[in-house]
Scaffold this motif. Structure first.
Motif, PDB file in Angstrom:
ATOM      1  N   UNK A  23     -78.855  18.297  -4.118  1.00 18.84           N
ATOM      2  CA  UNK A  23     -78.840  17.796  -2.740  1.00 18.84           C
ATOM      3  C   UNK A  23     -79.833  16.650  -2.566  1.00 18.84           C
ATOM      4  N   UNK A  24     -81.011  16.787  -3.126  1.00 15.42           N
ATOM      5  CA  UNK A  24     -82.011  15.716  -3.042  1.00 15.42           C
ATOM      6  C   UNK A  24     -81.519  14.465  -3.777  1.00 15.42           C
ATOM      7  N   UNK A  25     -80.930  14.662  -4.952  1.00 15.07           N
ATOM      8  CA  UNK A  25     -80.387  13.548  -5.719  1.00 15.07           C
ATOM      9  C   UNK A  25     -79.262  12.860  -4.949  1.00 15.07           C
ATOM     10  N   UNK A  26     -78.391  13.661  -4.331  1.00 16.03           N
ATOM     11  CA  UNK A  26     -77.275  13.120  -3.563  1.00 16.03           C
ATOM     12  C   UNK A  26     -77.772  12.297  -2.378  1.00 16.03           C
ATOM     13  N   UNK A  51     -81.975   9.260   1.977  1.00 15.24           N
ATOM     14  CA  UNK A  51     -83.092  10.176   1.751  1.00 15.24           C
ATOM     15  C   UNK A  51     -84.180  10.060   2.801  1.00 15.24           C
ATOM     16  N   UNK A  52     -84.377   8.884   3.380  1.00 11.80           N
ATOM     17  CA  UNK A  52     -85.390   8.718   4.421  1.00 11.80           C
ATOM     18  C   UNK A  52     -84.967   9.264   5.770  1.00 11.80           C
ATOM     19  N   UNK A  53     -83.704   9.656   5.880  1.00 13.86           N
ATOM     20  CA  UNK A  53     -83.188  10.160   7.152  1.00 13.86           C
ATOM     21  C   UNK A  53     -82.788  11.631   7.079  1.00 13.86           C
ATOM     22  N   UNK A  54     -83.072  12.262   5.946  1.00 12.11           N
ATOM     23  CA  UNK A  54     -82.751  13.678   5.761  1.00 12.11           C
ATOM     24  C   UNK A  54     -84.051  14.445   5.550  1.00 12.11           C
ATOM     25  N   UNK A  55     -84.239  15.492   6.334  1.00 12.54           N
ATOM     26  CA  UNK A  55     -85.400  16.365   6.193  1.00 12.54           C
ATOM     27  C   UNK A  55     -84.922  17.670   5.572  1.00 12.54           C
ATOM     28  N   UNK A  56     -85.491  18.004   4.442  1.00 12.08           N
ATOM     29  CA  UNK A  56     -85.230  19.299   3.814  1.00 12.08           C
ATOM     30  C   UNK A  56     -86.375  20.200   4.241  1.00 12.08           C
ATOM     31  N   UNK A  57     -86.134  21.008   5.257  1.00 11.88           N
ATOM     32  CA  UNK A  57     -87.196  21.786   5.895  1.00 11.88           C
ATOM     33  C   UNK A  57     -87.528  23.079   5.161  1.00 11.88           C
ATOM     34  N   UNK A  58     -86.715  23.474   4.189  1.00 12.52           N
ATOM     35  CA  UNK A  58     -86.980  24.716   3.462  1.00 12.52           C
ATOM     36  C   UNK A  58     -86.783  25.931   4.354  1.00 12.52           C
ATOM     37  N   UNK A  59     -87.326  27.052   3.908  1.00 14.44           N
ATOM     38  CA  UNK A  59     -87.221  28.293   4.674  1.00 14.44           C
ATOM     39  C   UNK A  59     -88.042  28.174   5.955  1.00 14.44           C
ATOM     40  N   UNK A  60     -87.442  28.591   7.050  1.00 12.13           N
ATOM     41  CA  UNK A  60     -88.151  28.597   8.335  1.00 12.13           C
ATOM     42  C   UNK A  60     -87.880  29.930   9.022  1.00 12.13           C
ATOM     43  N   UNK A  61     -88.910  30.483   9.629  1.00  9.29           N
ATOM     44  CA  UNK A  61     -88.736  31.705  10.414  1.00  9.29           C
ATOM     45  C   UNK A  61     -88.403  31.385  11.867  1.00  9.29           C
TER      46      UNK A  61
END
Length: 182
Positions: free
Chosen positions: A49-52, A59-69
């Motif tokens: 996903x990061x590579x894509x 990539x500068x407009x996508x935030x990969x926020x990870x796990x969030x509660x």
């Protein structure tokens, strides 16, 4: 907004769709919430996903926020919630949560989703795995935020009336009666 990264959840399809409309909406940002988990295939998909995103030059407009509660906070701050599963989703809890929060929803047309979203009335539906169709839906919603807000409110209102404990009990009662009479 996603809770889990997985190939069948269609985050790659979403990134391709977002890339197709990104030039028309320079202020738009994408947030992918969720973890790939600890398994090697999950980690590999996360890297993909990061590579894509880099390959698509978003990539500068996508935030990969990870796990969030606090996914409801992220959803509540979002203009649109996208559900892009490439396989039919039986329930689509993310969709129900977005509707409850009054957020406009774009979702893939499969599984239990059409029971929650009526295309063009309470949200927008796109064909599973079809980045072009998802891009069209994104563009439509982003172009007309007032209509998107109306659909979100209609979905919320309908959910409040259709998915109550009483309506569930009545439906279950009818199903039992049908089984007994069969």
């Amino acid at each position: 907004v996603y809770k889990r990264q997985s190939p069948w959840k269609g985050q790659d399809v979403f990134l391709r769709a977002f890339a197709q409309i990104a030039h028309r909406f320079p202020e738009a940002r994408a947030v992918i919430v969720g973890s790939a988990g600890d398994k090697p295939q999950g980690r590999a998909f996360e890297k993909e996903l990061h590579r894509l995103a880099m390959e698509l030059r978003i990539e500068g407009r996508v935030v990969f926020a990870g796990h969030r509660d606090d996914v409801e906070v992220v959803m509540g701050a979002s203009d649109i919630v996208v559900h892009s599963s490439s396989k039919p989703e039986p329930l689509g809890r993310v969709i129900m949560e977005a509707i409850a929060l009054g957020r406009p929803v774009i979702a893939t047309n499969g599984g239990g989703v059409p029971e929650m979203i009526e295309d063009g009335v309470t949200g927008s539906l796109a064909s599973p795995g079809d980045a072009e169709d998802l891009s069209r839906a994104l563009g439509t919603v982003l172009t007309d935020p007032e209509r998107a807000a109306e659909m979100a409110e209609r979905a919320r209102s309908e959910a409040r009336s259709r998915f109550t404990a009483e309506s569930f009990a009545r439906t279950l009662e009818r199903e039992y009666e049908a089984l007994l009479l069969a």
